[in-house]
Design a protein around this motif. Sequence first.
Motif, PDB file in Angstrom:
ATOM      1  N   GLN A  95       0.806  -1.222   0.000  1.00 53.38           N
ATOM      2  CA  GLN A  95       0.000   0.000   0.000  1.00 53.38           C
ATOM      3  C   GLN A  95       0.844   1.278   0.000  1.00 53.38           C
ATOM      4  O   GLN A  95       0.322   2.364  -0.194  1.00 53.38           O
ATOM      5  CB  GLN A  95      -0.928   0.045   1.232  1.00 53.38           C
ATOM      6  CG  GLN A  95      -2.058  -0.963   1.210  1.00 53.38           C
ATOM      7  CD  GLN A  95      -1.574  -2.383   1.510  1.00 53.38           C
ATOM      8  OE1 GLN A  95      -0.747  -2.594   2.392  1.00 53.38           O
ATOM      9  NE2 GLN A  95      -2.077  -3.350   0.760  1.00 53.38           N
TER      10      GLN A  95
ATOM     11  N   CYS B 236       2.278   1.436   6.800  1.00 50.78           N
ATOM     12  CA  CYS B 236       2.851   1.041   5.505  1.00 50.78           C
ATOM     13  C   CYS B 236       4.344   0.747   5.604  1.00 50.78           C
ATOM     14  O   CYS B 236       4.958   0.309   4.644  1.00 50.78           O
ATOM     15  CB  CYS B 236       2.644   2.145   4.469  1.00 50.78           C
ATOM     16  SG  CYS B 236       0.937   2.497   4.115  1.00 50.78           S
TER      17      CYS B 236
ATOM     18  N   LYS C  57      -0.517   5.126  -0.829  1.00 49.82           N
ATOM     19  CA  LYS C  57      -0.691   5.964   0.372  1.00 49.82           C
ATOM     20  C   LYS C  57       0.170   7.217   0.327  1.00 49.82           C
ATOM     21  O   LYS C  57      -0.266   8.293   0.725  1.00 49.82           O
ATOM     22  CB  LYS C  57      -0.381   5.161   1.646  1.00 49.82           C
ATOM     23  CG  LYS C  57      -1.368   4.046   1.919  1.00 49.82           C
ATOM     24  CD  LYS C  57      -2.614   4.596   2.523  1.00 49.82           C
ATOM     25  CE  LYS C  57      -3.501   3.487   3.043  1.00 49.82           C
ATOM     26  NZ  LYS C  57      -4.778   3.974   3.509  1.00 49.82           N
TER      27      LYS C  57
ATOM     28  N   THR D 253       4.259   8.869   4.777  1.00 48.23           N
ATOM     29  CA  THR D 253       2.914   8.305   4.780  1.00 48.23           C
ATOM     30  C   THR D 253       2.618   7.603   6.096  1.00 48.23           C
ATOM     31  O   THR D 253       3.387   7.700   7.048  1.00 48.23           O
ATOM     32  CB  THR D 253       2.708   7.384   3.562  1.00 48.23           C
ATOM     33  OG1 THR D 253       1.331   7.038   3.491  1.00 48.23           O
ATOM     34  CG2 THR D 253       3.544   6.132   3.634  1.00 48.23           C
TER      35      THR D 253
END
Length: 156
Positions: free
Chosen positions: A43, A75, A47, A71
């Motif tokens: 992700q 993640c 993201k 982010t």
Amino acid sequence: MTEKVTDYLKNAPILLGDEFENREVVFTKVTEQTLEKGWVTEQFLQKIIEREQVFPTGLHQGSFGIAIPHTDPECIVEQFISLVVPKKPVTFQRMDDINLSVDADFIFILGLNQPHQQLAMLQQLMGLIQNTTLLQALSKQTEAQDIITLLEENGY
């Protein structure tokens, strides 16, 4: 002992002199390298792109344009800071005014998953990016190890 920027930068992607069409290409290149190492989740790319659109990270330092994208901590598997010094600056929206942009000469991608470390690293990076002389020296480097050495010599 306080951790330094170089503690997170040492084994992370340091991209010097590459050409990037836009910030998404920068994010993609760093994601590919960190995903390969198992440092980020699948992700991460989506993201970081989404977060940059909502919370831009471009800064105009005076002599240089800087971006500090990051982010969500979930993640990040292994913490890192990736540095990109593109051949030609990459445009980012400014964090102080989303309607203005800055051409980033330095892009520090933060892959941190501990809130206190993120704050400590941001404070260190703010000191680093205010050091125009150091940034000028960094902008001339062509080898990742020379970047690390310069930063270590300056206490980062």
